[in-house]
Scaffold this active site. Structure first.
Site, PDB file in Angstrom:
ATOM      1  N   ASP A 127       0.858  -1.191   0.000  1.00 46.65           N
ATOM      2  CA  ASP A 127       0.000   0.000   0.000  1.00 46.65           C
ATOM      3  C   ASP A 127       0.900   1.250   0.000  1.00 46.65           C
ATOM      4  O   ASP A 127       0.930   2.029   0.936  1.00 46.65           O
ATOM      5  CB  ASP A 127      -0.924   0.021   1.223  1.00 46.65           C
ATOM      6  CG  ASP A 127      -0.156   0.008   2.555  1.00 46.65           C
ATOM      7  OD1 ASP A 127      -0.720   0.535   3.549  1.00 46.65           O
ATOM      8  OD2 ASP A 127       0.991  -0.477   2.603  1.00 46.65           O
ATOM      9  N   ASP A 133       7.467   3.903   3.359  1.00 44.71           N
ATOM     10  CA  ASP A 133       8.377   2.797   3.680  1.00 44.71           C
ATOM     11  C   ASP A 133       8.192   1.630   2.719  1.00 44.71           C
ATOM     12  O   ASP A 133       9.135   0.879   2.442  1.00 44.71           O
ATOM     13  CB  ASP A 133       8.250   2.358   5.141  1.00 44.71           C
ATOM     14  CG  ASP A 133       6.836   1.947   5.519  1.00 44.71           C
ATOM     15  OD1 ASP A 133       5.882   2.600   5.069  1.00 44.71           O
ATOM     16  OD2 ASP A 133       6.693   0.978   6.278  1.00 44.71           O
ATOM     17  N   ASN A 169       0.616   1.072  16.876  1.00 38.45           N
ATOM     18  CA  ASN A 169       0.805   2.440  16.350  1.00 38.45           C
ATOM     19  C   ASN A 169      -0.530   3.103  15.994  1.00 38.45           C
ATOM     20  O   ASN A 169      -0.651   4.313  16.014  1.00 38.45           O
ATOM     21  CB  ASN A 169       1.774   2.479  15.157  1.00 38.45           C
ATOM     22  CG  ASN A 169       1.417   1.495  14.066  1.00 38.45           C
ATOM     23  OD1 ASN A 169       0.324   0.933  14.065  1.00 38.45           O
ATOM     24  ND2 ASN A 169       2.345   1.279  13.127  1.00 38.45           N
ATOM     25  N   GLU A 201      -1.300  -2.750  15.319  1.00 37.05           N
ATOM     26  CA  GLU A 201      -0.410  -2.206  14.271  1.00 37.05           C
ATOM     27  C   GLU A 201      -1.265  -1.960  13.026  1.00 37.05           C
ATOM     28  O   GLU A 201      -2.235  -2.682  12.756  1.00 37.05           O
ATOM     29  CB  GLU A 201       0.705  -3.241  14.012  1.00 37.05           C
ATOM     30  CG  GLU A 201       1.663  -2.876  12.900  1.00 37.05           C
ATOM     31  CD  GLU A 201       1.081  -3.207  11.543  1.00 37.05           C
ATOM     32  OE1 GLU A 201       0.341  -4.205  11.418  1.00 37.05           O
ATOM     33  OE2 GLU A 201       1.318  -2.429  10.612  1.00 37.05           O
ATOM     34  N   ASN A 239      -1.300  -2.391   9.660  1.00 38.37           N
ATOM     35  CA  ASN A 239      -1.690  -3.338   8.608  1.00 38.37           C
ATOM     36  C   ASN A 239      -2.701  -4.351   9.119  1.00 38.37           C
ATOM     37  O   ASN A 239      -3.551  -4.825   8.367  1.00 38.37           O
ATOM     38  CB  ASN A 239      -0.459  -4.052   8.045  1.00 38.37           C
ATOM     39  CG  ASN A 239       0.402  -3.127   7.210  1.00 38.37           C
ATOM     40  OD1 ASN A 239      -0.092  -2.125   6.686  1.00 38.37           O
ATOM     41  ND2 ASN A 239       1.673  -3.441   7.103  1.00 38.37           N
ATOM     42  N   HIS A 292       9.599   0.544   8.365  1.00 34.53           N
ATOM     43  CA  HIS A 292       9.033  -0.788   8.650  1.00 34.53           C
ATOM     44  C   HIS A 292       9.235  -1.784   7.503  1.00 34.53           C
ATOM     45  O   HIS A 292       9.826  -2.836   7.693  1.00 34.53           O
ATOM     46  CB  HIS A 292       7.524  -0.658   8.906  1.00 34.53           C
ATOM     47  CG  HIS A 292       7.146   0.379   9.893  1.00 34.53           C
ATOM     48  ND1 HIS A 292       7.204   0.179  11.261  1.00 34.53           N
ATOM     49  CD2 HIS A 292       6.703   1.654   9.724  1.00 34.53           C
ATOM     50  CE1 HIS A 292       6.796   1.268  11.886  1.00 34.53           C
ATOM     51  NE2 HIS A 292       6.497   2.179  10.981  1.00 34.53           N
ATOM     52  N   ASP A 293       8.704  -1.450   6.327  1.00 34.76           N
ATOM     53  CA  ASP A 293       8.522  -2.470   5.295  1.00 34.76           C
ATOM     54  C   ASP A 293       9.802  -3.127   4.770  1.00 34.76           C
ATOM     55  O   ASP A 293       9.801  -4.337   4.508  1.00 34.76           O
ATOM     56  CB  ASP A 293       7.691  -1.886   4.134  1.00 34.76           C
ATOM     57  CG  ASP A 293       6.268  -1.562   4.599  1.00 34.76           C
ATOM     58  OD1 ASP A 293       5.588  -0.764   3.932  1.00 34.76           O
ATOM     59  OD2 ASP A 293       5.835  -2.108   5.638  1.00 34.76           O
TER      60      ASP A 293
HETATM   61  O1  RIB Z   1       2.415  -0.130  10.791  1.00 34.01           O
HETATM   62  C1  RIB Z   1       3.307   0.130   9.722  1.00 34.01           C
HETATM   63  C2  RIB Z   1       2.759  -0.378   8.428  1.00 34.01           C
HETATM   64  O2  RIB Z   1       1.587   0.358   8.089  1.00 34.01           O
HETATM   65  C3  RIB Z   1       3.731  -0.156   7.250  1.00 34.01           C
HETATM   66  O3  RIB Z   1       3.523  -1.155   6.293  1.00 34.01           O
HETATM   67  C4  RIB Z   1       3.292   1.171   6.705  1.00 34.01           C
HETATM   68  O4  RIB Z   1       3.595   1.307   5.316  1.00 34.01           O
HETATM   69  C5  RIB Z   1       1.807   1.100   6.896  1.00 34.01           C
HETATM   70  O5  RIB Z   1       1.251   0.370   5.811  1.00 34.01           O
HETATM   71 CA    CA Z   2       2.981  -0.551   3.976  1.00 33.03          CA
END
Ligand code: RIB
Ligand code: CA
Length: 280
Positions: A9, A13, A159, A165, A167, A240-241
């Site tokens: 998406d 990152d 987050n 989190e 995703n 992150h990614d």
């Molecule tokens: O929580 C971080 C994730 O959510 C990462 O993949 C960032 O790109 C968002 O998609």
């Molecule tokens: Ca992402």
């Protein structure tokens, strides 16, 4: 080497992870599948096309899900990734090209059947495409070599909520279906990615590459640094990614634990929490 389908998406990152996968000699990127999350799925597809063409690559891009399976869609986090998902990039040139006619789920199933046991599915967004592909092809857990997802968190706070989190939060039902499908699955969560900080030293090394793309990537990091300072008290932004790609290339860069993994689907406070059973 690794045959990879990258589900994304994009996303600042995500862009770094995509370039990492495209550039690394050990990775053969078979295609990109897009999902809503940081941006709309339409914007995600436009960004995937832009990012690949900007760097001189051509890869199949198959557009995926627009909404979460069950929960009411939320607003896209423009305060983290920008309105365009790429840090509000100025002077975005026209790159041409078009996306595939088939859906993300169909693309994943087609490739998994074409290369049984060979494909690593790297997911860095909400997992709706993976869940749909599983519905299309129930043998998917055995047809894929492995699944590596940037998702969830165990010890580190969430987050988008105290425990969730992004995703997983964006589509907890899809995440639960993937976590419990019997795939060879590695979850790269905030426990790890909050250690993967783009320090000024790292950013300087990127700038020293000196190419137009390096300038754009450094600009993405500037944007990410500001949004993480403004919103989450980070000095340097956690990227992150790319941690999923790093793990794929060299699993020794991280420590992993094998455990049953579930997603909270019913809690008011805890919806989207990833629950690892660490009792051994
Ligand atoms: O929580 C971080 C994730 O959510 C990462 O993949 C960032 O790109 C968002 O998609
Ligand atoms: Ca992402």
């Amino acid at each position: 080497n690794h045959k990879v389908i990258f589900d994304t998406d994009p996303g600042v990152d995500d862009a770094i992870a995509l370039y990492f996968a495209l550039a690394h000699p050990d990775i053969e990127l078979l295609g990109i599948t897009t999902t809503f999350g940081n941006v709309s799925v339409q914007q995600a597809s436009a960004n995937a096309l832009y990012l690949t063409r900007l760097a001189g690559y051509r890869r199949p891009i198959a557009q995926g899900v627009q909404f979460p399976q069950l929960k009411t869609p939320g607003k896209h986090p423009e305060f983290v990734h920008g309105n365009d998902g790429l840090g509000n990039l100025h002077g975005r040139s026209e790159v041409g090209g078009q996306i595939e006619a088939e859906s993300a789920a169909e693309f994943i199933v087609k490739m998994a059947r074409q290369f049984p046991g060979e494909i690593s599915l790297v997911g860095v967004g909400p997992m709706g495409n993976l869940a749909l592909a599983l519905k299309l092809e129930p043998r998917l857990p055995r047809l894929l070599k492995q699944v590596v997802v940037m998702a969830g968190t165990i010890d580190e706070p969430g987050n988008v909520s105290p425990v969730a989190e992004a995703n997983v939060w964006n589509d907890p039902h899809a995440a639960d279906q993937i976590f419990t499908a019997g795939c060879d699955l590695t979850m790269v969560g905030l426990d790890l990615t909050h250690q993967a900080l783009c320090t000024p030293e790292v950013q300087r090394r990127i700038e020293e590459i000196g190419t137009p793309l390096a300038v754009i990537v450094s600009g993405l990091m500037d944007f990410f640094r500001k949004t993480y300072q403004d919103n989450q008290d980070f000095v340097d932004p956690p990227v992150h990614d790319p941690c999923t790609v790093a793990y794929l290339i060299d699993p020794s860069v991280v420590q992993t634990r094998r455990c049953p993994l579930d997603v909270e689907l019913h809690g008011e406070l805890t919806l989207g929490m990833t629950v690892a059973d660490l009792r051994g």
